[in-house]
Write a protein that holds these residues in place. Sequence first.
Motif, mmCIF file in Angstrom:
data_model
loop_
_atom_site.group_PDB
_atom_site.id
_atom_site.type_symbol
_atom_site.label_atom_id
_atom_site.label_comp_id
_atom_site.label_asym_id
_atom_site.label_seq_id
_atom_site.Cartn_x
_atom_site.Cartn_y
_atom_site.Cartn_z
ATOM 1 N N VAL A 161 0.952 -1.056 -0.190
ATOM 2 C CA VAL A 161 0.226 -0.176 0.369
ATOM 3 C C VAL A 161 0.435 1.200 -0.001
ATOM 4 C CG1 VAL A 161 -2.254 1.253 1.261
ATOM 5 C CG2 VAL A 161 -1.923 -1.029 1.011
ATOM 6 N N SER A 162 0.404 2.131 -0.813
ATOM 7 C CA SER A 162 1.098 3.396 -0.964
ATOM 8 C C SER A 162 0.873 4.669 0.232
ATOM 9 C CB SER A 162 1.372 4.139 -2.842
ATOM 10 O OG SER A 162 0.158 4.697 -2.274
ATOM 11 N N GLU A 163 -0.384 4.681 0.507
ATOM 12 C CA GLU A 163 -0.796 5.384 1.251
ATOM 13 C C GLU A 163 -2.082 4.961 3.080
ATOM 14 O OE1 GLU A 163 -0.646 9.933 0.505
ATOM 15 O OE2 GLU A 163 -3.123 9.468 0.884
ATOM 16 N N ARG B 186 -5.974 12.124 11.536
ATOM 17 C CA ARG B 186 -5.146 13.353 11.039
ATOM 18 C C ARG B 186 -3.940 12.997 10.569
ATOM 19 N NH1 ARG B 186 -3.232 16.083 15.030
ATOM 20 N NH2 ARG B 186 -4.551 15.128 16.473
ATOM 21 N N PHE B 187 -3.509 11.579 10.671
ATOM 22 C CA PHE B 187 -2.410 11.193 10.317
ATOM 23 C C PHE B 187 -2.232 10.521 9.448
ATOM 24 C CE2 PHE B 187 -0.449 11.450 15.029
ATOM 25 C CZ PHE B 187 -1.784 11.361 15.987
ATOM 26 N N THR B 188 -0.607 10.225 8.351
ATOM 27 C CA THR B 188 -1.118 9.851 7.725
ATOM 28 C C THR B 188 0.118 8.695 7.261
ATOM 29 O OG1 THR B 188 -2.985 11.275 6.024
ATOM 30 C CG2 THR B 188 -1.158 9.914 5.323
ATOM 31 N N ILE B 189 0.526 7.775 6.584
ATOM 32 C CA ILE B 189 1.344 7.497 6.223
ATOM 33 C C ILE B 189 1.900 7.089 4.743
ATOM 34 C CG2 ILE B 189 3.355 5.108 6.196
ATOM 35 C CD1 ILE B 189 2.013 4.158 8.343
ATOM 36 N N SER C 225 10.451 0.967 -3.807
ATOM 37 C CA SER C 225 11.537 1.358 -4.169
ATOM 38 C C SER C 225 12.279 2.050 -3.858
ATOM 39 C CB SER C 225 10.905 1.831 -5.473
ATOM 40 O OG SER C 225 11.002 3.518 -5.686
ATOM 41 N N ALA C 226 12.268 3.335 -2.742
ATOM 42 C CA ALA C 226 13.885 4.016 -2.249
ATOM 43 C C ALA C 226 13.265 3.962 -1.025
ATOM 44 C CB ALA C 226 12.715 5.632 -2.122
ATOM 45 N N LYS C 227 12.280 3.045 -0.353
ATOM 46 C CA LYS C 227 13.047 2.261 1.013
ATOM 47 C C LYS C 227 12.869 3.294 1.915
ATOM 48 C CE LYS C 227 15.213 -1.897 -0.905
ATOM 49 N NZ LYS C 227 16.874 -2.896 0.289
ATOM 50 N N GLN C 228 11.375 3.982 1.527
ATOM 51 C CA GLN C 228 11.314 5.315 2.588
ATOM 52 C C GLN C 228 10.160 5.074 2.668
ATOM 53 O OE1 GLN C 228 12.634 8.094 0.760
ATOM 54 N NE2 GLN C 228 14.909 8.572 0.653
ATOM 55 N N PHE C 229 9.483 5.466 4.243
ATOM 56 C CA PHE C 229 8.126 5.702 4.504
ATOM 57 C C PHE C 229 8.424 6.947 5.835
ATOM 58 C CE2 PHE C 229 8.432 3.427 8.395
ATOM 59 C CZ PHE C 229 9.084 3.032 8.605
ATOM 60 N N SER C 230 7.063 7.394 4.890
ATOM 61 C CA SER C 230 7.259 8.980 6.213
ATOM 62 C C SER C 230 5.786 9.124 6.868
ATOM 63 C CB SER C 230 6.795 9.979 5.558
ATOM 64 O OG SER C 230 6.270 10.488 5.071
ATOM 65 N N LEU C 231 5.329 10.364 8.397
ATOM 66 C CA LEU C 231 4.671 10.445 8.942
ATOM 67 C C LEU C 231 3.948 11.580 8.325
ATOM 68 C CD1 LEU C 231 2.008 9.613 11.393
ATOM 69 C CD2 LEU C 231 3.638 9.965 12.262
ATOM 70 N N HIS C 232 2.486 11.854 8.530
ATOM 71 C CA HIS C 232 2.347 13.456 8.200
ATOM 72 C C HIS C 232 0.844 13.835 9.092
ATOM 73 C CE1 HIS C 232 3.860 14.337 4.069
ATOM 74 N NE2 HIS C 232 4.356 12.984 4.121
#
Lengths: 112, 113
Positions: free
Chosen positions: A54-56, A61-64, A69-76
Motif C-alpha cells: 500500500v502506498s498510503e 489526522r495521521f497519514t503514512i 522502491s526508495a525504501k522510505q516511509f513517512s508520517l504526516h
Amino acid sequence: QQQVKQSPQSLIVQKGGISIINCAYENTAFDYFPWYQQFPGKGPALLIAIRPDVSEKKEGRFTISFNKSAKQFSLHIMDSQPGDSATYFCAAPSSNDYKLSFGAGTTVTVRA
Amino acid sequence: DAGVTQSPTHLIKTRGQQVTLRCSPKSGHDTVSWYQQALGQGPQFIFQYYEEEERQRGNFPDRFSGHQFPNYSSELNVNALLLGDSALYLCASAEGNSNQPQHFGDGTRLSIL
C-alpha cells in the motif's frame, strides 16, 4: 540486521500546522511498517501501521506514505495539536526474523 | 480489554544483583518480545518468546534470560547487573505466528546504583 534512519531528531510546529517525519530502511522487509507515539513515562503506543503493498494509509489526522522502491516511509500529522507533542518512532521488520528495528525517534513539539 | 501490563513500574537495584521483570500480554496475543530503551533512544530488541520457547535473540549477553509461561505471560531476568543496564524495559505482545503489529506496555524503569 535491519537499519532504520529517522529524521529529523526534533521539530517544532505551530498549532494547526503539518508535522512530517521521515524514515529509511536498508533491508527488504515485509509484513508491515508501524509508527509509535511515546509520551514521557509511558511505553510506545501503536499509532498507525502500513503494509508494503500500500502506498498510503490515513487514519484521522495521521497519514503514512510508503515508497517501496526508495525504501522510505513517512508520517504526516495534519492540523497538529498541542496534545500531539510526543516522541515518534518508526520501525521496520526484517524479512527473515521477528524483531522490530526502531529509528532513533523524533521529538515533536506543537506550540499553541 | 486490558492491554499489555508490566510489573513493577519502577525498580532500584545495585550492581551485581539480579532482577526479574514480569509481563502479561494483551488478551488474545501469544507472542511476547522484550526491548530495552535507554534514555533518548529507540527500543532495542532483546528477545522474543513464542510457544514457551525463545524464538529469536538480539545482541544482548547471556546475563539476559527469559521465560514464557503456558498462559503466555513472560519474565525477563537479568543477572550480575551493571550500571549500563539502567533503562526502561518494555514488553510487547502480538497475535499469532507472524509479524503482526506489536503492542507495548508502559515498561519497567530499572535504575542501577
